[in-house]
Design a protein around this motif. Structure first.
Motif, PDB file in Angstrom:
ATOM      1  N   LEU A 124       0.829  -1.217   0.000  1.00  0.00           N
ATOM      2  CA  LEU A 124       0.000   0.000   0.000  1.00  0.00           C
ATOM      3  C   LEU A 124       0.857   1.257   0.000  1.00  0.00           C
ATOM      4  O   LEU A 124       0.495   2.260  -0.630  1.00  0.00           O
ATOM      5  N   ASP A 125       1.996   1.212   0.693  1.00  0.00           N
ATOM      6  CA  ASP A 125       2.866   2.391   0.693  1.00  0.00           C
ATOM      7  C   ASP A 125       3.392   2.684  -0.709  1.00  0.00           C
ATOM      8  O   ASP A 125       3.688   3.843  -1.032  1.00  0.00           O
ATOM      9  N   ALA A 126       3.503   1.633  -1.527  1.00  0.00           N
ATOM     10  CA  ALA A 126       3.997   1.821  -2.899  1.00  0.00           C
ATOM     11  C   ALA A 126       2.861   2.091  -3.878  1.00  0.00           C
ATOM     12  O   ALA A 126       3.090   2.248  -5.078  1.00  0.00           O
ATOM     13  N   SER A 127       1.628   2.119  -3.373  1.00  0.00           N
ATOM     14  CA  SER A 127       0.464   2.290  -4.254  1.00  0.00           C
ATOM     15  C   SER A 127       0.138   3.783  -4.371  1.00  0.00           C
ATOM     16  O   SER A 127       0.727   4.607  -3.663  1.00  0.00           O
ATOM     17  N   PRO A 128      -0.833   4.143  -5.194  1.00  0.00           N
ATOM     18  CA  PRO A 128      -1.207   5.561  -5.292  1.00  0.00           C
ATOM     19  C   PRO A 128      -1.943   6.075  -4.048  1.00  0.00           C
ATOM     20  O   PRO A 128      -2.282   7.250  -3.981  1.00  0.00           O
ATOM     21  N   LEU A 129      -2.227   5.207  -3.078  1.00  0.00           N
ATOM     22  CA  LEU A 129      -2.983   5.614  -1.883  1.00  0.00           C
ATOM     23  C   LEU A 129      -2.032   6.115  -0.797  1.00  0.00           C
ATOM     24  O   LEU A 129      -0.845   5.787  -0.798  1.00  0.00           O
TER      25      LEU A 129
ATOM     26  N   ARG B 263       1.642   4.590  10.802  1.00  0.00           N
ATOM     27  CA  ARG B 263       1.926   3.170  10.581  1.00  0.00           C
ATOM     28  C   ARG B 263       0.609   2.393  10.539  1.00  0.00           C
ATOM     29  O   ARG B 263      -0.019   2.288   9.514  1.00  0.00           O
ATOM     30  N   TRP B 264       0.208   1.905  11.723  1.00  0.00           N
ATOM     31  CA  TRP B 264      -1.063   1.171  11.788  1.00  0.00           C
ATOM     32  C   TRP B 264      -2.187   2.143  12.119  1.00  0.00           C
ATOM     33  O   TRP B 264      -1.984   3.151  12.800  1.00  0.00           O
TER      34      TRP B 264
END
Ligand SMILES: C[S@@+](CC[C@H](N)C(=O)[O-])C[C@H]1O[C@@H](n2cnc3c(N)ncnc32)[C@H](O)[C@@H]1O
Length: 236
Positions: free
Chosen positions: A194-199, A205-206
């Motif tokens: 998810l960190d590498a996604s467009p979001l 963190r959590w």
């Protein structure tokens, strides 16, 4: 060309199609409440696949224009029903592939006389791809997706770069993706994807536990086994 036709078809799915007998109350719910809750959609080659098509007209399905939430892997419907009850002004679409679980959900929706939820018996990834317009969802929920523990099965995990790109495309700007798991290695893998996604992560963190999510047997089981439950919340 139908929008989405050029996107790669995912032939690895995040579930195993199981068949199981329904208990008597599930049989009753299946018989009595498929209408209006279970949507009949044009199928692809498999019983869980969705035929390439124009997106559904959700305002027509629900008879109104309202914010839309999709839940993938709705299981027995506990979260779906709780969300529908808590947000009468929002419409909820649940995707699930296991018929007895769908039957349980139908029974709960009917018992509460909810009008703002529908179930689709289909792979939610294909459902998002073919039935939902870009920029249209207020939220996507995926709670306790199957962890697929063995390395050779990691490719089956729902939270993958390809599927997160699809989530990002179908969420409206500002829309939220909420996921939860009780498996630490999957939680870490989800966060990396998810960190590498467009979001964008809403929290550093959590995320705090999503209060609206009822405790399902998966969460209870994880906690009883001494595992931590990890929530993640990302914004488009
Ligand atoms: C571990 S269960 C969790 C169910 C529920 N979210 C809960 O927290 O109780 C995962 C569920 O996701 C469903 N599932 C897995 N992949 C799916 C997919 N691609 N589309 C629809 N349902 C899926 C499975 O059939 C199963 O019911």
């Amino acid at each position: 060309m139908v929008k989405g036709a050029a996107s790669p078809q995912r032939d690895v799915v995040s579930f195993v199609r199981r068949s199981a007998r329904m208990n008597p109350s599930q049989q009753r719910a299946w018989r009595d409440h498929r209408m209006p809750y279970l949507l009949d959609i044009p199928r692809g080659p498999m019983s869980t696949s969705v035929a390439p098509q124009e997106p559904l007209d959700w305002p027509e399905v629900f008879g109104r224009t309202a914010p839309l939430i999709v839940e993938i892997g709705a299981g027995n419907g506990d979260s779906l029903v709780a969300t529908a009850e808590a947000h009468p002004d929002t419409d909820i679409i649940g995707f699930e592939v296991f018929e007895p679980s769908i039957a349980s959900t139908l029974g709960k929706l009917a018992a509460q006389r909810l009008t703002n939820a529908r179930i689709v018996l289909a792979d939610g990834v294909q459902g998002l791809r073919w039935l939902v317009r870009p920029d249209s969802l207020d939220a996507v929920h995926a709670f306790f997706p199957d962890p697929w523990h063995k390395s050779r099965h990691h490719k089956r995990r729902l939270i993958s770069p390809e599927v997160c790109a699809l989530f990002a495309d179908r969420l409206r700007p500002g829309g939220l993706l909420r996921v939860a798991t009780d498996w630490e290695d999957y939680a870490l893998a989800m966060r990396e994807v998810l960190d590498a996604s467009p979001l964008t992560n809403e929290f550093s963190r959590w995320a705090p536990r999503f209060e609206e999510r009822p405790m399902t047997k998966y969460e209870v089981r994880g906690i009883a086994a001494g595992r931590t439950v990890y929530d993640l919340c990302y914004r488009r």
